[in-house]
Design a protein around this motif. Structure first.
Motif, PDB file in Angstrom:
ATOM      1  N   ALA A  20      57.394 -43.952 -46.145  1.00  0.00           N
ATOM      2  CA  ALA A  20      58.773 -43.704 -46.574  1.00  0.00           C
ATOM      3  C   ALA A  20      59.009 -44.276 -47.973  1.00  0.00           C
ATOM      4  O   ALA A  20      59.685 -43.643 -48.795  1.00  0.00           O
ATOM      5  N   CYS A  21      58.430 -45.434 -48.260  1.00  0.00           N
ATOM      6  CA  CYS A  21      58.565 -46.028 -49.603  1.00  0.00           C
ATOM      7  C   CYS A  21      57.937 -45.136 -50.667  1.00  0.00           C
ATOM      8  O   CYS A  21      58.521 -44.916 -51.730  1.00  0.00           O
ATOM      9  N   VAL A  22      56.752 -44.624 -50.388  1.00  0.00           N
ATOM     10  CA  VAL A  22      56.073 -43.751 -51.350  1.00  0.00           C
ATOM     11  C   VAL A  22      56.881 -42.479 -51.578  1.00  0.00           C
ATOM     12  O   VAL A  22      57.090 -42.049 -52.723  1.00  0.00           O
ATOM     13  N   GLU A  23      57.338 -41.867 -50.511  1.00  0.00           N
ATOM     14  CA  GLU A  23      58.108 -40.633 -50.639  1.00  0.00           C
ATOM     15  C   GLU A  23      59.400 -40.839 -51.435  1.00  0.00           C
ATOM     16  O   GLU A  23      59.743 -40.039 -52.303  1.00  0.00           O
ATOM     17  N   LEU A  24      60.093 -41.927 -51.138  1.00  0.00           N
ATOM     18  CA  LEU A  24      61.339 -42.196 -51.857  1.00  0.00           C
ATOM     19  C   LEU A  24      61.051 -42.573 -53.304  1.00  0.00           C
ATOM     20  O   LEU A  24      61.821 -42.219 -54.204  1.00  0.00           O
ATOM     21  N   ASN A  25      59.935 -43.243 -53.550  1.00  0.00           N
ATOM     22  CA  ASN A  25      59.523 -43.551 -54.917  1.00  0.00           C
ATOM     23  C   ASN A  25      59.321 -42.259 -55.708  1.00  0.00           C
ATOM     24  O   ASN A  25      59.770 -42.149 -56.857  1.00  0.00           O
ATOM     25  N   ILE A  40      68.523 -47.276 -50.511  1.00  0.00           N
ATOM     26  CA  ILE A  40      67.662 -46.995 -49.355  1.00  0.00           C
ATOM     27  C   ILE A  40      66.237 -47.452 -49.653  1.00  0.00           C
ATOM     28  O   ILE A  40      65.583 -48.066 -48.807  1.00  0.00           O
ATOM     29  N   TYR A  41      65.767 -47.173 -50.865  1.00  0.00           N
ATOM     30  CA  TYR A  41      64.418 -47.591 -51.254  1.00  0.00           C
ATOM     31  C   TYR A  41      64.270 -49.112 -51.141  1.00  0.00           C
ATOM     32  O   TYR A  41      63.302 -49.610 -50.575  1.00  0.00           O
ATOM     33  N   ASN A  42      65.235 -49.841 -51.665  1.00  0.00           N
ATOM     34  CA  ASN A  42      65.174 -51.305 -51.614  1.00  0.00           C
ATOM     35  C   ASN A  42      65.168 -51.810 -50.168  1.00  0.00           C
ATOM     36  O   ASN A  42      64.457 -52.760 -49.834  1.00  0.00           O
ATOM     37  N   SER A  43      65.929 -51.166 -49.310  1.00  0.00           N
ATOM     38  CA  SER A  43      65.942 -51.527 -47.901  1.00  0.00           C
ATOM     39  C   SER A  43      64.577 -51.246 -47.258  1.00  0.00           C
ATOM     40  O   SER A  43      64.054 -52.062 -46.498  1.00  0.00           O
ATOM     41  N   LEU A  44      63.999 -50.102 -47.578  1.00  0.00           N
ATOM     42  CA  LEU A  44      62.684 -49.745 -47.044  1.00  0.00           C
ATOM     43  C   LEU A  44      61.597 -50.691 -47.532  1.00  0.00           C
ATOM     44  O   LEU A  44      60.683 -51.035 -46.779  1.00  0.00           O
ATOM     45  N   VAL A  45      61.680 -51.111 -48.793  1.00  0.00           N
ATOM     46  CA  VAL A  45      60.703 -52.060 -49.322  1.00  0.00           C
ATOM     47  C   VAL A  45      60.759 -53.365 -48.527  1.00  0.00           C
ATOM     48  O   VAL A  45      59.721 -53.935 -48.171  1.00  0.00           O
ATOM     49  N   ALA A  46      61.967 -53.828 -48.223  1.00  0.00           N
ATOM     50  CA  ALA A  46      62.122 -55.048 -47.422  1.00  0.00           C
ATOM     51  C   ALA A  46      61.558 -54.845 -46.016  1.00  0.00           C
ATOM     52  O   ALA A  46      60.879 -55.728 -45.474  1.00  0.00           O
TER      53      ALA A  46
END
Length: 89
Positions: A20-25, A40-46
């Motif tokens: 999910a992080c890669v896709e959102l990146n 959302i990306y920052n939340s997924l990274v955490a």
């Protein structure tokens, strides 16, 4: 995530949040002004960091450098690699 996850559940969580992080990146590369996507990306990274730490604290590092310190004496991995295990147990 429940408290007592199996090895395969922990690894799957790492894989899913990492994906999910890669896709959102990739999305953010084309939409850098999308504030909601950045949140959302920052939340997924955490979540990814938490998932990786949960797995590594129980089963050892997933990568060979940069994410997990080593005990003395130096040891990279003592068990089979994560992808060498059967995950349907």
């Amino acid at each position: 995530m429940k408290q007592s996850c199996t090895r395969s559940e922990l690894l799957r969580n790492v894989q899913e949040t990492g994906f999910a992080c890669v896709e959102l990146n990739l999305y953010l590369d084309n939409h850098p002004e999308d504030k909601n996507a950045i949140n959302i990306y920052n939340s997924l990274v955490a979540q990814f960091k938490q998932a990786r730490c949960a797995y590594e604290s129980k089963y050892g590092p997933l990568t060979n450098f940069g994410y997990a310190p080593s005990q003395y004496p130096w040891q990279w991995i003592c068990d089979p690699w994560p992808w060498d295990r059967e995950f349907n147990k």
